[in-house]
Design a protein around this motif. Structure first.
Motif, PDB file in Angstrom:
ATOM      1  N   GLY A 111      40.084  34.331  57.517  1.00 51.80           N
ATOM      2  CA  GLY A 111      40.763  34.522  56.239  1.00 51.80           C
ATOM      3  C   GLY A 111      40.044  35.591  55.436  1.00 51.80           C
ATOM      4  O   GLY A 111      39.119  36.228  55.950  1.00 51.80           O
ATOM      5  N   PRO A 112      40.443  35.814  54.207  1.00 52.90           N
ATOM      6  CA  PRO A 112      41.477  35.113  53.458  1.00 52.90           C
ATOM      7  C   PRO A 112      42.888  35.549  53.864  1.00 52.90           C
ATOM      8  O   PRO A 112      43.038  36.641  54.396  1.00 52.90           O
ATOM      9  CB  PRO A 112      41.169  35.503  52.007  1.00 52.90           C
ATOM     10  N   PRO A 113      43.867  34.683  53.561  1.00 54.54           N
ATOM     11  CA  PRO A 113      43.706  33.367  52.919  1.00 54.54           C
ATOM     12  C   PRO A 113      43.073  32.358  53.879  1.00 54.54           C
ATOM     13  O   PRO A 113      43.207  32.465  55.087  1.00 54.54           O
ATOM     14  CB  PRO A 113      45.133  32.970  52.563  1.00 54.54           C
ATOM     15  N   PHE A 114      42.370  31.388  53.288  1.00 56.08           N
ATOM     16  CA  PHE A 114      41.732  30.333  54.059  1.00 56.08           C
ATOM     17  C   PHE A 114      42.621  29.093  54.020  1.00 56.08           C
ATOM     18  O   PHE A 114      42.927  28.587  52.936  1.00 56.08           O
ATOM     19  CB  PHE A 114      40.358  29.999  53.481  1.00 56.08           C
ATOM     20  N   ASP A 115      43.014  28.624  55.207  1.00 59.60           N
ATOM     21  CA  ASP A 115      43.894  27.455  55.212  1.00 59.60           C
ATOM     22  C   ASP A 115      43.112  26.188  54.882  1.00 59.60           C
ATOM     23  O   ASP A 115      41.878  26.177  54.840  1.00 59.60           O
ATOM     24  CB  ASP A 115      44.646  27.328  56.531  1.00 59.60           C
ATOM     25  N   ALA A 116      43.838  25.105  54.655  1.00 62.48           N
ATOM     26  CA  ALA A 116      43.211  23.865  54.198  1.00 62.48           C
ATOM     27  C   ALA A 116      42.226  23.315  55.215  1.00 62.48           C
ATOM     28  O   ALA A 116      41.169  22.788  54.847  1.00 62.48           O
ATOM     29  CB  ALA A 116      44.296  22.828  53.892  1.00 62.48           C
ATOM     30  N   ALA A 117      42.545  23.450  56.502  1.00 63.30           N
ATOM     31  CA  ALA A 117      41.649  22.932  57.533  1.00 63.30           C
ATOM     32  C   ALA A 117      40.322  23.688  57.535  1.00 63.30           C
ATOM     33  O   ALA A 117      39.245  23.073  57.654  1.00 63.30           O
ATOM     34  CB  ALA A 117      42.319  23.023  58.903  1.00 63.30           C
TER      35      ALA A 117
END
Length: 368
Positions: A194-200
């Motif tokens: 990322g970014p974007p950084f996923d929730a996991a």
């Protein structure tokens, strides 16, 4: 600014003597109106490491009729050797000076930036003694009878030293002695993550940050144990790469008015691999006293839970290092029935809003 008197204040410490070259361990500058009677209300601000003697709000609040003691313990510029109980004793010397020498009737504890948790710890210890020495150190009698503050202000305040260290540290470090070591699966500057950084990824990253803090704590405790019976009582070590909070890199995480991709030193990637950072140099005991999630007493929340005096939280909405969730956590942890939260659209140091901040704080104090 005109009409402001500035008085240098140098005081002995309850713990160490005056320096051989003549300097007092506790030093600061008292700002007050040059004319008229002495202020009845005064602010005191101190930090773990930063010199607050010429704090940016001091002249503005003095212009509005208050006293302001920008105060330093002997740990100013000396973070590597910080001990919380020693610092609280030396803040107490400044608060006593305000009451006994400056003639102040009300003391407002101003916890700014990192100083937010420090001044919270001071009030907490003053009203309900709870701070104990770090491993291997003797108790400090001077913290058993600290003069308490009458009001508390948290201004662009972090949630605590161990919390900010953990939130900012790069968990991809695989070897603490090699500042270039990195696990690519946790590297926040690897574009594959990322970014974007996923929730996991965020969840794995935050868990790995906590795990890194715990590993360093284990190393510090083992290091002190290994020194027993030797000629040394402590030793220095370094902590690399502490500018890697995902919120600094990805503006979609806790959106705010902050500039994207920025930390206090500019580009997070460059800062993270530089030599300037929080806790970059520590002793074993300083890590335990200030930065350890498990052991440090510099976490704000337990101390805020003992603060019942009227309290004000001021959050800078474009802050690159104190985020909305941090400010709300500070507000939520305060035990005061009379508490308020205010927002100012500016960066961490309020370079464009200092008169407004002073007006806000002045009005809140006068209401009480």
């Amino acid at each position: 600014m005109t009409g402001i008197a500035r008085e240098f204040v140098g005081l002995p410490s309850p713990l160490v003597g005056r320096a051989g070259a003549g300097g007092h361990p506790c030093q600061g500058i008292y700002h007050r109106p040059a004319a008229g009677p002495p202020p009845r209300t005064a602010f005191v601000a101190a930090h773990y490491n930063v010199d607050f003697s010429e704090h940016y709000l001091a002249p503005y609040l003095a212009e509005r009729g208050h006293g302001f003691l920008g105060w330093n313990t002997r740990f100013r510029g000396n973070e590597a050797y910080f001990l919380l109980d020693h610092a609280l004793a030396e803040i107490g010397a400044g608060v006593r000076w305000l009451r006994e020498r400056a003639g102040v009737e009300r003391v407002v504890l101003l916890g700014n930036s990192g100083g937010g948790s420090l001044m919270a710890a001071y009030q907490s210890q003053a009203v309900e003694p709870n701070v104990v020495p770090v491993a291997g150190m003797r108790p400090v009698e001077a913290i058993e009878d600290l003069p308490a503050g009458d009001l508390f202000v948290a201004l662009a305040a972090h949630a605590g030293r161990p919390e900010v260290m953990t939130a900012w540290m790069d968990p991809s470090v695989t070897d603490e002695t090699d500042p270039l070591s990195a696990d690519p699966d946790l590297d926040p500057f690897d574009p594959r993550n990322g970014p974007p950084f996923d929730a996991a990824f965020q969840e794995r990253y935050r868990a790995a940050q906590r795990a890194r803090n715990e590993r360093i704590t284990d190393r510090a405790l083992a290091g002190l144990e290994a020194l027993k019976g030797s000629r040394a009582r402590d030793r220095l070590f370094t902590v690399p790469r502490t500018w890697a909070d995902l919120r600094m890199i990805d503006p979609a995480i806790e959106p705010s008015d902050r500039a994207p991709g920025r930390c206090y030193l500019g580009d997070p990637a460059a800062a993270n691999y530089g030599v300037f950072g929080i806790g970059a140099v520590c002793t074993l005991r300083t890590w335990l006293s200030m930065w350890s999630l498990r052991i440090s007493q510099c976490a704000a929340a337990p101390h805020l839970a003992r603060i019942t005096v009227p309290s004000l939280v001021v959050h800078a909405t474009a802050d690159e290092g104190v985020f909305d969730g941090d400010a709300r956590a500070v507000y939520g942890a305060l035990a005061a029935d009379d508490k308020r939260m205010e927002f100012i659209r500016d960066e961490h140091y309020l370079r464009n809003s200092r008169p407004r901040a002073a007006d806000l704080i002045d009005a809140w104090v006068r209401e009480r």
